[in-house]
Design a protein around this motif. Structure first.
Motif, PDB file in Angstrom:
ATOM      1  N   PHE A  19      79.618  -0.104 -23.656  1.00  0.00           N
ATOM      2  CA  PHE A  19      81.042  -0.035 -23.981  1.00  0.00           C
ATOM      3  C   PHE A  19      81.764  -0.605 -22.768  1.00  0.00           C
ATOM      4  O   PHE A  19      81.535  -0.153 -21.641  1.00  0.00           O
ATOM      5  CB  PHE A  19      81.514   1.413 -24.175  1.00  0.00           C
ATOM      6  CG  PHE A  19      80.966   2.078 -25.399  1.00  0.00           C
ATOM      7  CD1 PHE A  19      81.354   1.659 -26.663  1.00  0.00           C
ATOM      8  CD2 PHE A  19      80.085   3.141 -25.288  1.00  0.00           C
ATOM      9  CE1 PHE A  19      80.867   2.286 -27.807  1.00  0.00           C
ATOM     10  CE2 PHE A  19      79.587   3.774 -26.415  1.00  0.00           C
ATOM     11  CZ  PHE A  19      79.984   3.338 -27.675  1.00  0.00           C
ATOM     12  N   LYS A 126      75.488   2.367 -23.985  1.00  0.00           N
ATOM     13  CA  LYS A 126      75.481   2.919 -25.346  1.00  0.00           C
ATOM     14  C   LYS A 126      74.150   3.591 -25.610  1.00  0.00           C
ATOM     15  O   LYS A 126      73.101   3.110 -25.194  1.00  0.00           O
ATOM     16  CB  LYS A 126      75.664   1.800 -26.382  1.00  0.00           C
ATOM     17  CG  LYS A 126      77.043   1.246 -26.495  1.00  0.00           C
ATOM     18  CD  LYS A 126      77.087   0.223 -27.622  1.00  0.00           C
ATOM     19  CE  LYS A 126      78.445  -0.439 -27.701  1.00  0.00           C
ATOM     20  NZ  LYS A 126      78.477  -1.485 -28.739  1.00  0.00           N
ATOM     21  N   ASP A 130      75.029   5.255 -30.920  1.00  0.00           N
ATOM     22  CA  ASP A 130      76.270   4.479 -30.765  1.00  0.00           C
ATOM     23  C   ASP A 130      76.093   3.085 -31.349  1.00  0.00           C
ATOM     24  O   ASP A 130      76.967   2.564 -32.032  1.00  0.00           O
ATOM     25  CB  ASP A 130      76.664   4.360 -29.296  1.00  0.00           C
ATOM     26  CG  ASP A 130      77.130   5.672 -28.700  1.00  0.00           C
ATOM     27  OD1 ASP A 130      77.718   6.481 -29.457  1.00  0.00           O
ATOM     28  OD2 ASP A 130      76.914   5.886 -27.485  1.00  0.00           O
ATOM     29  N   LYS A 131      74.937   2.469 -31.063  1.00  0.00           N
ATOM     30  CA  LYS A 131      74.664   1.122 -31.565  1.00  0.00           C
ATOM     31  C   LYS A 131      74.605   1.128 -33.083  1.00  0.00           C
ATOM     32  O   LYS A 131      75.113   0.221 -33.741  1.00  0.00           O
ATOM     33  CB  LYS A 131      73.341   0.599 -30.995  1.00  0.00           C
ATOM     34  CG  LYS A 131      73.387   0.349 -29.494  1.00  0.00           C
ATOM     35  CD  LYS A 131      72.046  -0.115 -28.990  1.00  0.00           C
ATOM     36  CE  LYS A 131      72.019  -0.160 -27.481  1.00  0.00           C
ATOM     37  NZ  LYS A 131      70.718  -0.556 -26.970  1.00  0.00           N
TER      38      LYS A 131
END
Length: 152
Positions: A19, A126, A130-131
């Motif tokens: 991020f 990440k 999250d990915k």
């Protein structure tokens, strides 16, 4: 006179793995054959990162291919390159990168008004979930866009 930007290389892997919290523009200390190679677009930012040593910031792992006509003037393609930032910016980035999970990652290299610049980002790694969430969101947006085009 308008500002002229020529994008040379982007680090797509960085946007996939991190991020990006903040972005900074840094100059790069280069040698003659290196800038010629950069202008030819022979740069790889993948797996590169930045670190602070003795109050100076360096880009490590950035590959600039040797210039074909450079012969003995070529430098090591993987040498660490010094980044040109204000001391205040370096200390701020260093302080924030000491926090858990924050890294300084090169995001993009471009030529701005004849000078090579590197856009670096303060990034947070990440996790796998999250990915997946980002991929699911992107997929949903594509589906919505496709449906919208079909209807109108």
């Amino acid at each position: 006179m308008a500002e002229q930007l020529i994008t040379i290389a982007k680090n797509k892997k960085a946007y996939h793995d991190y991020f990006v919290l903040e972005k900074y523009e840094a100059g790069i200390e280069l040698f003659g054959t290196e800038i010629k190679s950069i202008r030819a677009g022979r740069v790889n930012l993948k797996d590169s990162f930045c670190s602070v040593d003795d109050g100076e910031m360096y880009a490590i792992g950035m590959h600039i291919s040797p210039y074909e006509q450079g012969n003995r003037f070529n430098r090591d393609p993987m040498r660490k390159k010094r980044l040109l930032l204000h001391k205040k910016e370096i200390m701020k980035l260093f302080g924030e990168s000491q926090q858990q999970g924050l890294s300084i990652i090169p995001l993009e290299m471009y030529i701005k008004n004849g000078r090579a610049k590197l856009e670096i980002g303060l990034c947070k790694g990440k996790k796998l979930y999250d990915k997946r969430a980002v991929a699911a969101k992107r997929s949903a947006e594509r589906t919505i866009e496709r449906e919208f085009k079909e209807r109108y």
